[in-house]
Design an enzyme around this catalytic site. Sequence first.
Site, PDB file in Angstrom:
ATOM      1  N   ASP A  60      91.361 -12.356  -1.445  1.00  0.00           N
ATOM      2  CA  ASP A  60      90.970 -10.965  -1.211  1.00  0.00           C
ATOM      3  C   ASP A  60      91.291 -10.531   0.214  1.00  0.00           C
ATOM      4  OD1 ASP A  60      90.062 -10.912  -3.773  1.00  0.00           O
ATOM      5  OD2 ASP A  60      87.934 -10.800  -3.277  1.00  0.00           O
ATOM      6  N   ALA A  61      91.092 -11.426   1.164  1.00  0.00           N
ATOM      7  CA  ALA A  61      91.385 -11.108   2.565  1.00  0.00           C
ATOM      8  C   ALA A  61      92.869 -10.833   2.753  1.00  0.00           C
ATOM      9  CB  ALA A  61      90.935 -12.244   3.472  1.00  0.00           C
ATOM     10  N   VAL A  62      93.705 -11.599   2.073  1.00  0.00           N
ATOM     11  CA  VAL A  62      95.156 -11.396   2.166  1.00  0.00           C
ATOM     12  C   VAL A  62      95.534 -10.055   1.551  1.00  0.00           C
ATOM     13  CG1 VAL A  62      97.396 -12.244   1.371  1.00  0.00           C
ATOM     14  CG2 VAL A  62      95.671 -13.857   2.196  1.00  0.00           C
ATOM     15  N   ASP A 111      98.686 -13.328  -2.553  1.00  0.00           N
ATOM     16  CA  ASP A 111      97.276 -13.358  -2.941  1.00  0.00           C
ATOM     17  C   ASP A 111      97.095 -13.855  -4.371  1.00  0.00           C
ATOM     18  OD1 ASP A 111      98.487 -11.157  -4.011  1.00  0.00           O
ATOM     19  OD2 ASP A 111      96.957  -9.717  -3.404  1.00  0.00           O
ATOM     20  N   ASP A 141      93.833  -5.796  -6.414  1.00  0.00           N
ATOM     21  CA  ASP A 141      95.253  -5.773  -6.075  1.00  0.00           C
ATOM     22  C   ASP A 141      95.913  -4.488  -6.558  1.00  0.00           C
ATOM     23  OD1 ASP A 141      97.576  -7.201  -4.958  1.00  0.00           O
ATOM     24  OD2 ASP A 141      98.296  -7.191  -7.017  1.00  0.00           O
ATOM     25  N   ASP A 182      97.262  -1.445  -4.182  1.00  0.00           N
ATOM     26  CA  ASP A 182      98.694  -1.138  -4.268  1.00  0.00           C
ATOM     27  C   ASP A 182      98.931   0.363  -4.241  1.00  0.00           C
ATOM     28  OD1 ASP A 182      99.578  -3.730  -4.294  1.00  0.00           O
ATOM     29  OD2 ASP A 182      99.850  -3.832  -6.472  1.00  0.00           O
TER      30      ASP A 182
END
Length: 203
Positions: free
Chosen positions: A28-30, A68, A86, A90
């Site tokens: 999630d951090a990525v 991720d 994600d 996006d």
Amino acid sequence: MLSRFRGLMTRLWTPLADALLRAGVSPDAVTITGTLVVVVTALWAFPTGHLLLGGVLIAVFTLTDSIDGVMARRAGRSGPWGAFLDSTLDRFGDGAIFAGLVLWYTGGGDSRPDAVLALACLVLGSIVPYARARAEGLGMTASIGIAERADRLLAVLTATILVGAGLPGVVMTVVLALLAVASAVTVVQRMATVRRQARQAAP
């Protein structure tokens, strides 16, 4: 088109994904970090005319967009939340890219036609994934289309980098026009696909 290379991208990013997991970084951090970099870069670099720099930086982070997902699978954390996060983030990144171009062409870029085309790409680019998501929410599928997200990003970032490097602005005009048309065609394709499925399912 670029979806065919997902297996290659997974193999390419697996070592980095493992290293990040060992360092205690979460998928999630990525995801969040990548989105923030893309949004900030697009809304700063493009409106100020730094097309080459902005295009290169965003392209780098776009290429690493699948890290991720690789991390989540390697850590056994794949699930609905990660997919939702994600996909949602996006939309922020995609919107920022075309919004940055709109700001550039209504400002220093001084090209109303290009601004209109970038705005069309922004609007249509948001409808394309919505059509698929809505179809899936109704129990149908709508993954068909000639302009998937990765293809649209590759085209616009390539054009941005080339124009930023000195190619004529008409390159961007042509690419934005083609992207707008391709996105519109994709929306129609998905609507037709859902209509066909709905008619087949009707009693």
